[in-house]
Design a protein around this motif. Structure first.
Motif, short mmCIF file in Angstrom:
data_model
loop_
_atom_site.label_atom_id
_atom_site.label_comp_id
_atom_site.label_asym_id
_atom_site.label_seq_id
_atom_site.Cartn_x
_atom_site.Cartn_y
_atom_site.Cartn_z
N VAL A 195 22.23 1.98 10.66
CA VAL A 195 21.05 2.09 11.50
C VAL A 195 21.09 3.47 12.13
N GLY A 196 20.05 4.26 11.95
CA GLY A 196 20.11 5.64 12.42
C GLY A 196 18.79 6.18 12.91
N ARG A 197 18.88 7.39 13.45
CA ARG A 197 17.69 8.09 13.96
C ARG A 197 17.11 8.97 12.87
N CYS A 198 15.78 9.00 12.81
CA CYS A 198 15.07 9.84 11.85
C CYS A 198 14.37 10.98 12.58
N TRP A 199 14.50 12.15 12.05
CA TRP A 199 13.73 13.30 12.53
C TRP A 199 12.43 13.34 11.73
N THR A 200 11.29 13.17 12.40
CA THR A 200 9.99 13.22 11.74
C THR A 200 9.34 14.57 12.00
N THR A 201 9.01 15.28 10.94
CA THR A 201 8.44 16.62 11.05
C THR A 201 7.16 16.73 10.24
N ASP A 202 6.29 17.62 10.64
CA ASP A 202 5.04 17.89 9.91
C ASP A 202 5.21 18.95 8.83
N ALA A 203 6.26 19.74 8.91
CA ALA A 203 6.34 20.94 8.08
C ALA A 203 7.59 20.92 7.21
N LEU A 212 0.84 -1.20 0.00
CA LEU A 212 0.00 0.00 0.00
C LEU A 212 0.87 1.24 0.00
N HIS A 213 0.48 2.24 -0.78
CA HIS A 213 1.09 3.56 -0.65
C HIS A 213 0.35 4.28 0.48
N PRO A 214 1.05 4.67 1.56
CA PRO A 214 0.37 5.22 2.74
C PRO A 214 0.14 6.71 2.71
N GLY A 215 0.36 7.34 1.56
CA GLY A 215 0.19 8.79 1.50
C GLY A 215 1.37 9.51 2.12
N VAL A 216 1.29 10.81 2.17
CA VAL A 216 2.37 11.64 2.71
C VAL A 216 1.90 12.31 3.98
N GLY A 217 2.69 12.21 5.03
CA GLY A 217 2.36 12.83 6.29
C GLY A 217 1.89 11.83 7.33
N ALA A 218 2.19 12.13 8.60
CA ALA A 218 1.93 11.20 9.69
C ALA A 218 0.46 10.86 9.88
N PRO A 219 -0.48 11.82 9.85
CA PRO A 219 -1.87 11.46 10.12
C PRO A 219 -2.43 10.42 9.16
N VAL A 249 15.60 12.85 7.65
CA VAL A 249 14.35 13.51 8.03
C VAL A 249 13.23 13.00 7.14
N ASP A 250 12.06 12.72 7.76
CA ASP A 250 10.88 12.30 7.00
C ASP A 250 9.64 12.90 7.64
N MET A 251 8.46 12.41 7.25
CA MET A 251 7.21 12.98 7.75
C MET A 251 6.27 11.95 8.38
N GLU A 252 6.74 10.70 8.56
CA GLU A 252 5.84 9.66 9.06
C GLU A 252 6.41 8.73 10.13
N ALA A 253 7.70 8.52 10.17
CA ALA A 253 8.28 7.39 10.91
C ALA A 253 7.91 7.35 12.39
N SER A 254 8.05 8.45 13.10
CA SER A 254 7.79 8.41 14.54
C SER A 254 6.33 8.08 14.83
N ALA A 255 5.42 8.57 13.99
CA ALA A 255 4.00 8.27 14.19
C ALA A 255 3.71 6.79 13.93
N ALA A 264 13.35 7.49 16.35
CA ALA A 264 12.81 8.68 15.69
C ALA A 264 12.64 9.80 16.69
N LEU A 265 12.89 11.02 16.23
CA LEU A 265 12.65 12.22 17.02
C LEU A 265 11.28 12.75 16.64
N ARG A 266 10.41 12.95 17.64
CA ARG A 266 8.98 13.18 17.42
C ARG A 266 8.66 14.67 17.27
N ASP A 267 8.92 15.22 16.09
CA ASP A 267 8.60 16.62 15.82
C ASP A 267 7.33 16.69 14.97
N GLU A 268 6.34 15.89 15.36
CA GLU A 268 5.04 15.86 14.69
C GLU A 268 3.98 15.67 15.76
N GLY A 269 2.71 15.66 15.37
CA GLY A 269 1.66 15.60 16.37
C GLY A 269 0.97 14.27 16.54
#
Length: 285
Positions: free
Chosen positions: A165-173, A77-84, A193-199, A125-130
């Motif tokens: 193996v590394g840490r990802c910064w997940t951001t909404d913006a 499945l393609h999960p779309g872009v963004g954590a929500p 950096v990505d937009m989904e991993a921490s969520a 992951a670093l949780r810079d999303e909601g």
């Protein structure tokens, strides 16, 4: 500051549940790959049948049924872009019957040594999303499932693919990745950096499924200017990494199934399997 994201109602169930929208399907594979490469997912669709179709205001998102290299069915499945949206689709997959998930997609490189196409296994992951705060208690970082890290790393190592193996910064913006914030995230050990991993890590932990992820080092934010690096046209690398994610999802789900059977029969009845060791060559950038 009393932020809504810190409200503690994690023990309560939501009013809307994925299972009310997407009931369990007996033909649903127990393993799935979330793939952010649209041309790869489209190609899978030309060779596969859709188990079902998820719907959102973006339209239809088919869940394709393909097979891993070992011949076991795996959903794609393609999960779309963004954590929500990604977390919502993950919940739908779980309601349908999925229990082991591997994500694969591109991520912005925060370090110069991560050249285009380098594989990065999600370690934390670093949780810079909601979204993640609705699934797990507040924290600055969240660790990935160690079994998922091992499953993905072993698959890459077995294929002779270099990785870290590394840490990802997940951001909404995506347009608020300022130079100062990039530098701070790099100082905190973030490699990409990505937009989904921490969520997805947080959501998978809450709903009780395995989740692992591998990134293709894509565009670069490591220097003073953003570099696209043509990562969306690196089709061979994208397809190749998807194939490895597919293999990892299949193998990990098989291992988890065997582990469940062993626990059900009891230690005196289960056959001893081979020792599993973390793959060599893994480092944390």
């Amino acid at each position: 500051m009393d932020l809504p994201l810190h409200e503690d109602d994690l023990d309560a169930e939501g009013v809307i549940r994925a299972s009310a929208i997407t009931p369990h399907r007996p033909d649903m594979p127990s393993a799935a790959v979330l793939c952010w490469f649209p041309e790869v997912v489209a190609d899978v669709g030309t060779r596969s049948a859709a188990v079902t179709v998820l719907r959102s205001e973006l339209g239809r998102s088919p869940v394709w049924r393909t097979t891993g290299p070992g011949g076991t069915p795996v959903a794609v499945l393609h999960p779309g872009v963004g954590a929500p949206l990604a977390a919502m689709f993950l919940e739908h997959l779980v309601a349908l019957g999925v229990r082991t998930v591997v994500g694969v997609g591109g991520a912005g490189a925060l370090r110069h040594e991560l050249t285009l196409g380098h594989a990065v296994v999600l370690g934390s992951a670093l949780r810079d999303e909601g979204t993640s705060f609705h699934y797990q208690p507040p924290s600055r970082t969240i660790d990935a499932d160690p079994d998922g890290v091992d499953a993905v790393a072993r698959t890459l190592a077995g294929a002779g693919v270099p990785y870290v193996v590394g840490r990802c910064w997940t951001t909404d913006a995506v347009f608020r990745e300022t130079p100062a914030r990039v530098a701070r995230r790099r100082d905190e050990g973030c490699a990409v950096v990505d937009m989904e991993a921490s969520a997805l890590v947080a959501a998978a932990r809450r709903v009780g499924v395995g989740y692992g992820q591998v990134f293709l080092a894509a565009d670069s934010l490591a220097g003073p200017e953003w570099e696209h690096r043509g990562w969306t046209d690196a089709r061979e690398a994208r397809a190749g990494l998807f194939g490895l994610a597919l293999a990892a999802a299949e193998a990990w789900d098989t291992d988890r199934t065997a582990g469940t059977a062993d626990r059900a029969t009891g230690p005196e009845d289960s056959a001893a399997g081979p020792d599993v060791h973390p793959a060599s060559g893994a480092g944390t950038p």
